[in-house]
Design a protein around this motif. Structure first.
Motif, PDB file in Angstrom:
ATOM      1  N   UNK A 106     -10.721  -4.027   0.087  1.00 53.48           N
ATOM      2  CA  UNK A 106     -11.305  -3.518   1.312  1.00 53.48           C
ATOM      3  C   UNK A 106     -11.667  -2.049   1.149  1.00 53.48           C
ATOM      4  N   UNK A 107     -12.908  -1.725   1.518  1.00 54.12           N
ATOM      5  CA  UNK A 107     -13.377  -0.344   1.443  1.00 54.12           C
ATOM      6  C   UNK A 107     -13.239   0.375   2.782  1.00 54.12           C
ATOM      7  N   UNK A 108     -13.527  -0.321   3.874  1.00 49.75           N
ATOM      8  CA  UNK A 108     -13.506   0.302   5.192  1.00 49.75           C
ATOM      9  C   UNK A 108     -12.877  -0.657   6.201  1.00 49.75           C
ATOM     10  N   UNK A 109     -12.108  -0.073   7.133  1.00 50.96           N
ATOM     11  CA  UNK A 109     -11.530  -0.823   8.249  1.00 50.96           C
ATOM     12  C   UNK A 109     -12.084  -0.300   9.561  1.00 50.96           C
ATOM     13  N   UNK A 110     -12.284  -1.210  10.493  1.00 50.59           N
ATOM     14  CA  UNK A 110     -12.594  -0.811  11.849  1.00 50.59           C
ATOM     15  C   UNK A 110     -11.311  -0.548  12.606  1.00 50.59           C
ATOM     16  N   UNK A 111     -11.365   0.013  13.804  1.00 53.06           N
ATOM     17  CA  UNK A 111     -10.172   0.395  14.564  1.00 53.06           C
ATOM     18  C   UNK A 111      -9.451  -0.756  15.256  1.00 53.06           C
ATOM     19  N   UNK A 112     -10.070  -1.935  15.341  1.00 50.63           N
ATOM     20  CA  UNK A 112      -9.382  -3.064  15.945  1.00 50.63           C
ATOM     21  C   UNK A 112      -9.697  -3.277  17.407  1.00 50.63           C
ATOM     22  N   UNK A 113      -9.607  -4.552  17.817  1.00 52.97           N
ATOM     23  CA  UNK A 113      -9.794  -4.920  19.208  1.00 52.97           C
ATOM     24  C   UNK A 113      -8.716  -5.954  19.570  1.00 52.97           C
TER      25      UNK A 113
END
Length: 119
Positions: A106-113
């Motif tokens: 994984x290169x990038x993660x979003x903040x989550x929902x």
């Protein structure tokens, strides 16, 4: 670079939700994209991933047949359609962009929902 997930909420068991993940700052149209989730007190777990063309998808056994991942490369958006939701699907859902050419890193993660399935 940002991955912004949206579409979470409260839904009754058996209901549906559609999560969206929009990329900004750069395009991920050539990257594998995925969804993960993390429930309270548990480790983050894989949910689904989709190839850069959208022609290949892979799901965790726990969601197979109920969830569908898709993407719109023209708009740099990835979706997760969740049907027949169960209380055990309650989690924070994260979208992720894999490193170019990788199906595992994984290169990038979003903040989550947050998704809550409850009556």
């Amino acid at each position: 670079v940002q991955l912004q997930a949206s579409g979470g909420g409260l839904v009754e068991p058996g209901g549906s939700l559609r999560l969206s993940c929009a990329a900004s700052g750069r395009t991920f149209s050539s990257n594998v994209m995925g969804w993960f989730r993390q429930a309270p007190g548990k480790e983050r777990e894989f949910v689904a991933r989709i190839s850069w063309t959208g022609g290949s998808t892979y799901y965790a056994d726990s969601v197979k047949g109920r969830f569908t991942i898709s993407r719109d490369n023209a708009n740099d958006t990835v979706y997760l359609q969740m049907n027949s939701l169960k209380p055990e699907d309650t989690s924070v859902y994260y979208c992720a962009a894999y490193y170019f050419g990788s199906y595992s890193r994984i290169a990038y993660w979003g903040p989550g929902t947050q998704v809550t399935v409850s009556s």
